[in-house]
Motif scaffolding. Structure first.
Motif, PDB file in Angstrom:
ATOM      1  N   SER A 241       9.469  -1.527  -4.596  1.00 59.86           N
ATOM      2  CA  SER A 241       9.206  -0.095  -4.453  1.00 59.86           C
ATOM      3  C   SER A 241      10.310   0.738  -5.078  1.00 59.86           C
ATOM      4  O   SER A 241      11.445   0.285  -5.227  1.00 59.86           O
TER       5      SER A 241
ATOM      6  N   VAL B 181       4.635  -1.893  -6.098  1.00 58.98           N
ATOM      7  CA  VAL B 181       3.792  -2.923  -6.703  1.00 58.98           C
ATOM      8  C   VAL B 181       4.046  -4.245  -5.991  1.00 58.98           C
ATOM      9  O   VAL B 181       5.045  -4.410  -5.299  1.00 58.98           O
TER      10      VAL B 181
ATOM     11  N   LEU C 174       7.781   6.626  -4.070  1.00 58.44           N
ATOM     12  CA  LEU C 174       7.063   7.179  -5.223  1.00 58.44           C
ATOM     13  C   LEU C 174       6.039   6.206  -5.777  1.00 58.44           C
ATOM     14  O   LEU C 174       4.964   6.606  -6.219  1.00 58.44           O
ATOM     15  N   ARG C 175       6.385   4.920  -5.784  1.00 59.95           N
ATOM     16  CA  ARG C 175       5.461   3.901  -6.276  1.00 59.95           C
ATOM     17  C   ARG C 175       5.888   2.538  -5.745  1.00 59.95           C
ATOM     18  O   ARG C 175       7.037   2.319  -5.404  1.00 59.95           O
TER      19      ARG C 175
ATOM     20  N   THR D 284       0.344  -6.737  -8.865  1.00 61.39           N
ATOM     21  CA  THR D 284       0.044  -5.461  -9.508  1.00 61.39           C
ATOM     22  C   THR D 284       1.176  -4.984 -10.417  1.00 61.39           C
ATOM     23  O   THR D 284       1.075  -3.908 -10.994  1.00 61.39           O
ATOM     24  N   HIS D 285       2.242  -5.763 -10.531  1.00 60.90           N
ATOM     25  CA  HIS D 285       3.348  -5.418 -11.444  1.00 60.90           C
ATOM     26  C   HIS D 285       2.792  -5.382 -12.870  1.00 60.90           C
ATOM     27  O   HIS D 285       2.004  -6.249 -13.252  1.00 60.90           O
TER      28      HIS D 285
END
Length: 147
Positions: free
Chosen positions: A48, A64, A61-62, A75-76
């Motif tokens: 993260s 994976v 913020l994001r 999901t990387h």
């Protein structure tokens, strides 16, 4: 069943890994894909990026998922390269967060924190690193946090 899980030291790490494998291999409800011969848990991490100096109180913020065993996935955006980097450094992730030698950033304080949580080669891994600003994060030498 609970006493067995506690006796084996599985607890919440097993729950997190089950969730990770379900994401990595949709439709398998946490089971490893057919043909997997390893007796060890897959290497799977949640990565993260958080705005702020602390991952616990900042704004995520994001994020994976990254699965490296039995094969790269998740999901990387670049799991093959990220897994290759992880194998090269083991559980010492500081080299992957190091700035590129030619990176030039301002000295503003706008911290960005990256985390890696999960299991790496059968061992629990928790890593946190805080960059002074987004420029520092963009200029890391590794692909691990490049998402």
């Amino acid at each position: 069943m609970r006493s067995i899980a506690r006796g084996l030291g599985l607890g919440s790490a097993a729950v997190a890994l089950t969730a990770l494998t379900a994401v990595a291999w949709p439709g398998t409800a946490g089971a490893a894909p057919a043909g997997t011969e390893s007796l060890y848990a897959p290497s799977a991490l949640v990565l993260s990026v958080t705005a702020g100096p602390d991952a616990d109180t900042g704004t995520v913020l994001r994020a994976v998922t990254l699965v490296c065993a039995p094969r790269p996935g998740g999901t990387h955006p670049n799991p093959l390269t990220a897994c290759r980097e992880l194998r090269a450094v083991g559980s010492q992730l500081d080299p992957l967060a190091a700035p590129a030698p030619d990176a030039v950033c301002t000295r503003e304080w706008d911290p960005m924190t990256v985390t890696a949580d999960g299991v790496w080669q059968g061992r629990r891994l928790h890593y946190t690193y805080t960059f002074a600003n987004p420029c520092g994060l963009r200029n890391t030498t590794g692909a691990l946090f490049g998402f």
